[in-house]
Every structure is written in structure tokens, then in C-alpha cells.
Design a protein around this motif. Structure first.
Motif, PDB file in Angstrom:
ATOM      1  N   GLY A   1     -37.638  16.930  -8.597  1.00  0.00           N
ATOM      2  CA  GLY A   1     -36.531  17.172  -7.682  1.00  0.00           C
ATOM      3  C   GLY A   1     -35.260  16.461  -8.104  1.00  0.00           C
ATOM      4  O   GLY A   1     -34.166  17.033  -8.060  1.00  0.00           O
ATOM      5  N   LEU A   2     -35.380  15.209  -8.521  1.00  0.00           N
ATOM      6  CA  LEU A   2     -34.213  14.453  -8.970  1.00  0.00           C
ATOM      7  C   LEU A   2     -33.572  15.111 -10.188  1.00  0.00           C
ATOM      8  O   LEU A   2     -32.342  15.230 -10.274  1.00  0.00           O
ATOM      9  N   ALA A   3     -34.402  15.535 -11.130  1.00  0.00           N
ATOM     10  CA  ALA A   3     -33.881  16.191 -12.332  1.00  0.00           C
ATOM     11  C   ALA A   3     -33.244  17.538 -11.980  1.00  0.00           C
ATOM     12  O   ALA A   3     -32.145  17.865 -12.450  1.00  0.00           O
ATOM     13  N   LEU A   4     -33.929  18.321 -11.142  1.00  0.00           N
ATOM     14  CA  LEU A   4     -33.409  19.632 -10.761  1.00  0.00           C
ATOM     15  C   LEU A   4     -32.089  19.500 -10.005  1.00  0.00           C
ATOM     16  O   LEU A   4     -31.151  20.279 -10.234  1.00  0.00           O
ATOM     17  N   TYR A   5     -32.008  18.520  -9.124  1.00  0.00           N
ATOM     18  CA  TYR A   5     -30.791  18.308  -8.335  1.00  0.00           C
ATOM     19  C   TYR A   5     -29.610  18.020  -9.262  1.00  0.00           C
ATOM     20  O   TYR A   5     -28.507  18.544  -9.068  1.00  0.00           O
ATOM     21  N   ARG A   6     -29.840  17.190 -10.259  1.00  0.00           N
ATOM     22  CA  ARG A   6     -28.781  16.847 -11.217  1.00  0.00           C
ATOM     23  C   ARG A   6     -28.389  18.052 -12.074  1.00  0.00           C
ATOM     24  O   ARG A   6     -27.196  18.352 -12.231  1.00  0.00           O
ATOM     25  N   ILE A   7     -29.385  18.748 -12.592  1.00  0.00           N
ATOM     26  CA  ILE A   7     -29.122  19.886 -13.483  1.00  0.00           C
ATOM     27  C   ILE A   7     -28.389  21.008 -12.757  1.00  0.00           C
ATOM     28  O   ILE A   7     -27.384  21.539 -13.254  1.00  0.00           O
ATOM     29  N   LEU A   8     -28.881  21.371 -11.577  1.00  0.00           N
ATOM     30  CA  LEU A   8     -28.234  22.453 -10.828  1.00  0.00           C
ATOM     31  C   LEU A   8     -26.866  22.032 -10.315  1.00  0.00           C
ATOM     32  O   LEU A   8     -25.947  22.853 -10.219  1.00  0.00           O
ATOM     33  N   GLY A   9     -26.714  20.756  -9.989  1.00  0.00           N
ATOM     34  CA  GLY A   9     -25.410  20.250  -9.582  1.00  0.00           C
ATOM     35  C   GLY A   9     -24.390  20.383 -10.698  1.00  0.00           C
ATOM     36  O   GLY A   9     -23.242  20.796 -10.472  1.00  0.00           O
ATOM     37  N   GLU A  10     -24.802  20.051 -11.903  1.00  0.00           N
ATOM     38  CA  GLU A  10     -23.914  20.183 -13.054  1.00  0.00           C
ATOM     39  C   GLU A  10     -23.583  21.646 -13.339  1.00  0.00           C
ATOM     40  O   GLU A  10     -22.519  21.952 -13.888  1.00  0.00           O
ATOM     41  N   ALA A  11     -24.485  22.539 -12.945  1.00  0.00           N
ATOM     42  CA  ALA A  11     -24.257  23.976 -13.133  1.00  0.00           C
ATOM     43  C   ALA A  11     -23.397  24.568 -12.016  1.00  0.00           C
ATOM     44  O   ALA A  11     -23.018  25.745 -12.079  1.00  0.00           O
ATOM     45  N   GLY A  12     -23.106  23.763 -10.984  1.00  0.00           N
ATOM     46  CA  GLY A  12     -22.219  24.215  -9.920  1.00  0.00           C
ATOM     47  C   GLY A  12     -22.878  24.535  -8.591  1.00  0.00           C
ATOM     48  O   GLY A  12     -22.223  25.067  -7.688  1.00  0.00           O
ATOM     49  N   MET A  13     -24.154  24.180  -8.432  1.00  0.00           N
ATOM     50  CA  MET A  13     -24.797  24.470  -7.143  1.00  0.00           C
ATOM     51  C   MET A  13     -24.242  23.580  -6.039  1.00  0.00           C
ATOM     52  O   MET A  13     -24.107  22.369  -6.206  1.00  0.00           O
ATOM     53  N   ASP A  14     -23.920  24.194  -4.912  1.00  0.00           N
ATOM     54  CA  ASP A  14     -23.484  23.464  -3.735  1.00  0.00           C
ATOM     55  C   ASP A  14     -24.428  23.785  -2.583  1.00  0.00           C
ATOM     56  O   ASP A  14     -25.385  24.549  -2.745  1.00  0.00           O
ATOM     57  N   VAL A  15     -24.160  23.223  -1.419  1.00  0.00           N
ATOM     58  CA  VAL A  15     -25.057  23.403  -0.278  1.00  0.00           C
ATOM     59  C   VAL A  15     -25.117  24.866   0.167  1.00  0.00           C
ATOM     60  O   VAL A  15     -26.187  25.366   0.535  1.00  0.00           O
ATOM     61  N   ARG A  16     -24.001  25.545   0.106  1.00  0.00           N
ATOM     62  CA  ARG A  16     -23.987  26.961   0.503  1.00  0.00           C
ATOM     63  C   ARG A  16     -24.907  27.789  -0.396  1.00  0.00           C
ATOM     64  O   ARG A  16     -25.677  28.623   0.089  1.00  0.00           O
TER      65      ARG A  16
END
Length: 219
Positions: free
Chosen positions: A61-76
Motif C-alpha cells: 500500500g505504501l509503495a502503491l500510494y507513492r507510485i500512483l501519487g507520482e502518476a497523478g492520482m488524487d482522491v477523486r
């Protein structure tokens, strides 16, 4: 990054085909999604049982959160189940299948509160502290049961992000056991129906301390 999506009907067909053929492999990926897959697999090892399921889910989860965040994932975006269906069935189906060997549909697409990638992303988001290191610390002894209590039961009004973060911050300070925290989460579910944490003495932090005090008093 433009997030690809999968409807429930397409997800059903894709999952059924994978079950029938026994092949959980990525398919038809754009260059962006192929690069995303490569990045995810570089950081998240395939589950092999060498560590507990809860510890694996936290690390993943920690890795996925960082990777997707860097790809532009937001809460929406994270609230859109169709994005998680695509990630689960098109981008890293082999990673999901390794974690859930019987390939239950609910972990890939069917149940929004149980789609595995969605669950571990929201686990981190709901418990996020000031940085990844501090978040890892508050999740150090989290079990699959704690994860289910937190992510699979959001409550009537959905997730209360700041409240969850405050509860986990206080939990690590008090060194609550899993049983104590389970009791606290049940108490919170009942309390928030009639009490607004923001209006408590000390705000959300005061509310979190009060709940922990009560559970500690009845140990």
C-alpha cells in the motif's frame, strides 16, 4: 496521466476469461500503463507468503500510494471504482492473483470496498501522517483484520479522513492491542452517529484521546 477505466460488464468478462484460461496476465496496455506496470512491479514484490498478509498489504500500500501519487492520482480518481477495475484486471492482474490465489471477483472488481488495490491505497490515505516514514510507523503492526475494520466499513457518511488519521496517531502513542483498537473502532462507529468530533473539546484530537481513554479504562 490519463486513467483508463473498466466498466462492471467488461470487468466481469475479463475476470471470467482469466478464471477459465488460468492466465492472469496484462493485456492491451498503452505505453503509459505499461510503464506504470513496470514501476509497480519494481517496487512491489509478488506475494509469496514469506511475510504475513497484513505486513505485505501495508508495504504494498505504501509503495502503491507513492507510485500512483507520482502518476497523478488524487482522491477523486481514487473514488472511481472503474479505475481500480482496470488496474486490477489489465495492469497488474498477476500481482492481485498472487495475493489472492483463488482469484475472488470481489478482490478484482465486484465489491468496491474489497477491491484489493483500492483497499491498500485507501489504507495508506486514511492513516497518512506527515510523511511515508511516519505513516509506516503507525501501520507497523496492522493486521488484515484492522485493514478490514478501517477500509471495508466506511460508515454512513463515507470516510472521515482527518478523524481516522487522528485515531491512528493516538493508537500508536498508546500502544493499543489489536483487540483494543477493534473495540475502539466499534465505539467510534456508534459515537459519530450522535457526536461530531470537530465540536468536542480539543477538536478531532480531543475526540480521539477521549475514545482511547474510555477503552483503556475498561481494559
Amino acid at each position: 496521466m490519463r486513467w483508463s477505466k473498466l466498466t462492471p460488464t467488461m470487468a466481469y468478462r475479463c475476470h471470467e476469461e482469466m478464471i477459465t484460461t488460468g492466465g492472469f496476465a496484462p493485456a492491451g496496455l498503452s505505453a503509459d500503463n505499461a510503464a506504470l506496470r513496470e514501476r509497480i512491479l519494481q517496487e512491489i514484490l509478488v506475494f509469496d507468503g514469506s511475510v504475513g498478509a497484513g505486513a505485505y498489504d501495508v508495504a504494498a500500500g505504501l509503495a502503491l500510494y507513492r507510485i500512483l501519487g507520482e502518476a497523478g492520482m488524487d482522491v477523486r480518481t481514487a473514488a472511481d471504482d472503474s479505475v481500480w477495475r482496470f488496474l486490477s484486471l489489465r495492469v497488474v492482474p498477476d500481482l492481485v492473483e498472487a495475493r489472492w490465489p483463488n482469484a475472488p471477483a470481489v478482490r478484482f472488481w465486484r465489491s468496491r470496498s474489497r477491491i484489493w488495490l483500492r483497499v491498500i491505497w485507501w489504507l495508506v490515505h486514511l492513516t497518512w501522517q506527515e510523511n511515508e516514514e511516519q505513516t509506516r510507523a503507525v501501520l507497523a503492526d496492522v493486521t488484515t483484520d484492522t485493514i478490514a475494520q478501517l477500509v471495508e466499513r466506511p460508515g454512513r457518511g463515507g470516510f472521515r479522513v482527518e478523524l481516522m488519521r487522528a485515531l491512528f496517531r493516538e493508537r500508536i502513542r498508546r500502544h493499543f492491542s489489536q483487540d483494543e483498537f477493534r473495540a475502539l473502532m466499534k465505539l467510534n462507529t456508534a459515537r459519530v452517529v450522535v457526536t461530531e468530533p470537530w465540536f468536542c473539546d480539543g477538536g478531532i484530537g480531543g475526540y480521539a484521546r477521549e475514545l482511547h481513554d474510555y477503552v483503556a479504562s475498561v481494559r
